[in-house]
Motif scaffolding. Structure first.
Motif, PDB file in Angstrom:
ATOM      1  N   CYS A 317       4.999   4.828  -4.568  1.00  0.00           N
ATOM      2  CA  CYS A 317       3.713   4.220  -4.197  1.00  0.00           C
ATOM      3  C   CYS A 317       2.987   5.009  -3.125  1.00  0.00           C
ATOM      4  O   CYS A 317       3.572   5.442  -2.141  1.00  0.00           O
ATOM      5  N   ILE A 318       1.669   5.189  -3.322  1.00  0.00           N
ATOM      6  CA  ILE A 318       0.855   5.867  -2.307  1.00  0.00           C
ATOM      7  C   ILE A 318      -0.114   4.895  -1.628  1.00  0.00           C
ATOM      8  O   ILE A 318      -1.069   5.315  -0.976  1.00  0.00           O
ATOM      9  N   ARG A 319       0.111   3.593  -1.820  1.00  0.00           N
ATOM     10  CA  ARG A 319      -0.672   2.561  -1.129  1.00  0.00           C
ATOM     11  C   ARG A 319      -2.169   2.686  -1.371  1.00  0.00           C
ATOM     12  O   ARG A 319      -2.961   2.636  -0.437  1.00  0.00           O
ATOM     13  N   CYS A 320      -2.534   2.849  -2.641  1.00  0.00           N
ATOM     14  CA  CYS A 320      -3.959   2.972  -2.950  1.00  0.00           C
ATOM     15  C   CYS A 320      -4.619   1.613  -3.114  1.00  0.00           C
ATOM     16  O   CYS A 320      -5.831   1.486  -3.021  1.00  0.00           O
ATOM     17  N   GLY A 321      -3.821   0.598  -3.416  1.00  0.00           N
ATOM     18  CA  GLY A 321      -4.383  -0.747  -3.565  1.00  0.00           C
ATOM     19  C   GLY A 321      -4.923  -1.061  -4.950  1.00  0.00           C
ATOM     20  O   GLY A 321      -5.376  -2.181  -5.197  1.00  0.00           O
ATOM     21  N   CYS A 323      -3.425  -1.648  -7.705  1.00  0.00           N
ATOM     22  CA  CYS A 323      -2.707  -2.729  -8.396  1.00  0.00           C
ATOM     23  C   CYS A 323      -3.225  -4.090  -7.958  1.00  0.00           C
ATOM     24  O   CYS A 323      -3.398  -4.984  -8.776  1.00  0.00           O
ATOM     25  N   ILE A 346       2.281  -4.561  -5.737  1.00  0.00           N
ATOM     26  CA  ILE A 346       3.173  -3.699  -4.969  1.00  0.00           C
ATOM     27  C   ILE A 346       3.988  -4.543  -3.985  1.00  0.00           C
ATOM     28  O   ILE A 346       5.192  -4.320  -3.805  1.00  0.00           O
ATOM     29  N   CYS A 377      -2.010   1.946 -12.010  1.00  0.00           N
ATOM     30  CA  CYS A 377      -1.269   2.575 -10.909  1.00  0.00           C
ATOM     31  C   CYS A 377      -1.265   4.099 -11.082  1.00  0.00           C
ATOM     32  O   CYS A 377      -0.761   4.618 -12.073  1.00  0.00           O
TER      33      CYS A 377
HETATM   34  S1  SF4 Z   1      -1.440   0.956  -7.666  1.00  0.00           S
HETATM   35 FE1  SF4 Z   1      -0.205  -0.266  -6.238  1.00  0.00          FE
HETATM   36  S2  SF4 Z   1       1.875   0.424  -6.636  1.00  0.00           S
HETATM   37 FE2  SF4 Z   1       0.557   1.974  -7.539  1.00  0.00          FE
HETATM   38  S3  SF4 Z   1       0.299   3.486  -5.929  1.00  0.00           S
HETATM   39 FE3  SF4 Z   1      -1.405   2.089  -5.732  1.00  0.00          FE
HETATM   40  S4  SF4 Z   1      -0.700   0.542  -4.226  1.00  0.00           S
HETATM   41 FE4  SF4 Z   1       1.114   1.665  -4.940  1.00  0.00          FE
END
Ligand code: SF4
Lengths: 480, 256
Positions: A317-321, A323, A346, A377
């Protein structure tokens, strides 16, 4: 709301409260649409987006298979450049390390860039208790710090606060500023916060930031922001502390840029964030600015236990948000209901792994497995599959209520025995069909309270298909 | 060229078996019209999703193991549900992966399992049906079918050939209806809000009919619409395609 005490075990109550919060509901409805449209447009504009997702997944899988090597290389590079790496096994260790650095620097205030690790270890409350004042400099974090709240989204911490309430919060706390100033536009709110923060930047002895990447090849740490507050946080004070969890390491600069191309597009739909800042060690002789001391605190907090297990993939996970932005459950209850630092899909995978399945068992259960999180994701984390795995753990420990377990076992018992299944289902279904025929659906039915609380239960037609097929003499064996 | 007359096993699904046999008969009619010889193997019950998605892997695997032999003799297995088809196609192999012999056998069954509308169009090359239905329908893409099996165009293509029918899309076509199996019962408030938002979207479309390929989602949405007193007719897509409108009133409605 304190982040150290999770309320994830009260998830159903939290969710109910969120559903009843009209302001929150209005905000959620509009915000999620914006995120979704921008992400899909950004992905569509980049022909190699899907290929990049594969590459990014492979990069992180490779790192996770050799995590110790890359972390050691990273530590070595940082040390060579005059920085210090501190290994923190858990949240308490990380807090102690940060406090010790602050004390050694004689710090009274610290400025902070956005860091989820800081939230995870409950750093702000701890520093305050120990006489060090933390000042959040990311606009969203600053707003919720003033309000004494926890973040409700990993890239938009004040996601739950409507603009009008931000203005109110500022009017209440910014006593030294002109009370007549206009605060309608986001820009004006940002200017207002900047004016207040300016002096704090200069007064701070220590600056703390998170890290989106740790580059093993160069020993650099990387953060991405849209406000530039991170730069001021890390260049102005004498001491810079980077808080990062260990899976943030990537082998090379090249790998970093591959993943960076996905990060902002998945998060906000931007091609790149406004600022991408690299920090490599303390200020050298010829440097114009930069801190005199550079520390990296590497937090484990249960992550290394996931390596080699079914849950390992969550560490990509890169914490993109993305999901949570696409999650239909998050979309109606927001982030606070999840009861701990990481909300949405996440969080549903990470929280049980970090704070225990007993505390967080609701989170992986509260999903329809609609699969939209996995489909967006950028790191191709199979979130529903990981949630299912956590449900298996929950089931294995006997956490689901007895009535539910009993019902499931009874159904499975029949499902394994077709003849018994046909015998056991034919009559009840027929009776239900007869009773329900007049209205076509039930408003209320014993044992179906969860269903009929919200919707009618369509009545069965009467005889089962199996019974009717028999009656019609339908084919039962493959013809030769 | 599709084979002349393949032997197809119909996997009815427990919901169609227990709640809506009309869907099973409609599927048989469509398959026969597409030149298939249809058998309904006796030894079938449920695909095992309730157990699998509740963390009871052992029972789910056992259901798969015991159902497998009934499906093996056929050229194809067809399922009038995206989520049950995905269960057989994608998740049964995962459940039985540990035993090499079973893994090969389940892999073979998985590879010949299809969701109904996708089988008709993608395998049998059907692009029109003999059916008529007066109305304006919205089609709801069920999540598993859409994202796990890529079912999106197939039902729409077939529906375009139904005389008298106009098909529209929802405002938020990718949004889950909030069913999620036991989710609907375990988290009724959240599920209720999700299906309520979905019902808003359906009503705003101006359609008089709601169609989908999964009975779970259909019962959820029909139940909500009915609770609201909506007059929208809800049917499984197979019923309309097979011209089976007279066989049963819409889902959740009484016989007139
Ligand atoms: S979509 Fe969710 S699980 Fe995937 S990288 Fe982004 S924050 Fe992490």
């Amino acid at each position: 709301m304190s982040v150290e005490v999770p309320t994830s075990h009260r998830f159903p109550d939290n969710a109910r409260a969120a559903l009843a919060d009209a302001t929150l509901q209005r905000g959620l409805a509009s915000a999620k649409l914006g995120f979704r449209v921008r992400r899909s447009e950004a992905a569509a504009r980049l022909p190699e987006f899907e290929t990049l997702r594969d590459e990014a997944r492979d990069i992180k899988n490779h790192v996770l298979a050799h995590l110790d090597l890359y972390l050691e290389a990273f530590e070595q590079r940082v040390t060579e450049r005059g920085g210090h790496v501190h290994w923190a096994g858990d949240a308490a260790a990380a807090r102690d390390i940060v406090l010790a650095i602050c004390r050694a620097a004689g710090a009274r205030t610290v400025t902070k860039g956005k860091s989820m690790i800081s939230e995870e270890i409950g750093l702000n409350a701890f520093l305050e208790q120990n006489g060090v004042e933390p000042v959040e400099t990311d606009l969203g974090e600053y707003i919720i710090q003033l309000r004494g709240e926890a973040p409700s989204h990993i890239i938009a911490p004040a996601f739950h606060v409507p603009k009008a309430e931000v203005a109110e919060t500022f009017q209440k706390h910014h006593k030294s500023l002109d009370p007549a100033r206009p605060l309608e536009q986001p820009r004006q709110l940002l200017e207002e916060a900047r004016a207040m923060l300016r002096d704090r930047f200069f007064a701070a002895d220590v600056g703390i930031t998170g890290a989106n990447f740790l580059i093993a090849e160069t020993g650099a740490t990387v953060i991405v922001t849209n406000e530039g507050n991170g730069d001021l946080t890390q260049t102005l004070p004498r001491v810079h502390i980077v808080l990062a969890s260990l899976e943030k390491v990537v082998p090379t600069l090249e790998d970093t840029s591959t993943i960076l191309r996905l990060l902002a597009r998945s998060a906000t739909g931007q091609e790149f964030t406004s600022y991408t800042t690299f920090s490599t060690g303390p200020r050298r002789g010829e440097d114009l600015d930069g801190p005199q001391e550079f520390h990296v605190v590497l937090l484990d907090n249960g992550r290394s236990d996931l390596i080699g297990t079914e849950l390992q993939e969550v560490l990509r996970c890169i914490r993109c948000g993305a999901c949570m932005n696409h999650c239909p459950v998050f979309g109606v209850i927001g982030g606070h209901a999840y009861g701990w630092v990481y909300p949405g899909p996440i969080g549903a995978v990470l929280s049980p792994s970090l704070i225990g399945i007993e505390e967080a068992h609701h989170l992986p259960s509260a999903s329809t497995f609609c699969g939209r999180c996995e489909s967006v994701c950028p790191m191709r984390i199979p979130l529903p599959g990981l949630m299912r795995h956590l449900r298996e753990r929950e089931y294995g420990r006997g956490i689901p209520p007895a009535a539910q377990r009993w019902g499931l076992r009874a159904w499975a018992f029949l499902a394994k025995r077709p003849r018994l299944y046909r015998l056991a289902t034919a009559l009840p279904v027929r009776l239900l069909g007869l009773v329900g025929r007049r209205r076509g659906a039930f408003r209320r039915l014993p044992l179906a309270g969860g269903w009929t609380a919200e919707r009618d239960l369509p009545a069965p037609q009467g005889p089962t298909f199996q019974a009717l097929w028999n009656r019609a003499g339908g084919r039962r064996e493959r013809p030769r | 060229m599709p084979e002349p007359s393949p032997n197809v096993a119909l996997f009815v699904t427990c919901l169609a078996d227990l709640f809506r046999p009309t869907v099973g008969f409609a599927a048989v009619r469509l398959l026969e019209a597409a030149g298939c010889t249809v058998t309904v193997p006796r030894a079938q019950t449920c695909c095992g999703q309730p157990a699998y998605n509740s963390g009871d892997r052992e029972d789910a695997a056992e259901i798969a193991r015991r159902t497998l032999p009934a499906l093996e003799p056929f050229d194809y297995v067809v399922v009038p549900s995206g989520s049950c088809a995905a269960m057989l196609r994608l998740h049964w192999p995962a459940l039985l992966a540990d035993d090499a012999e079973l893994a090969t056998r389940v892999g073979a069954v998985a590879a010949k399992t299809w969701e109904l509308t996708s089988f008709l169009t993608d395998v049998r090359g059907v692009d029109s049906v003999e059916a008529a239905y007066e109305g304006i329908a919205v089609y709801h893409d069920s999540c598993s079918g859409l994202r796990e099996l890529g079912v999106r165009e197939q039902p729409r293509r077939l529906l375009r050939s139904v005389a008298g029918l106009t098909v529209r899309d929802l405002g938020a076509p990718e949004e889950c209806c909030g069913f999620g199996g036991l989710f609907a019962v375990k988290y009724p408030d959240i599920s209720g809000r999700m299906v309520s938002d979905k019902a808003d979207d359906i009503e705003a479309s101006g359609a008089d009919t709601l169609l989908a390929g999964d009975l779970g989602c259909l019962m959820n949405m029909a139940g909500k619409l009915k609770r609201r007193g909506s007059a929208i007719r809800v049917r499984h897509v197979a019923e309309v395609l097979a011209n089976a409108g007279d066989a049963a009133p819409p889902i959740g409605e009484s016989e007139a």
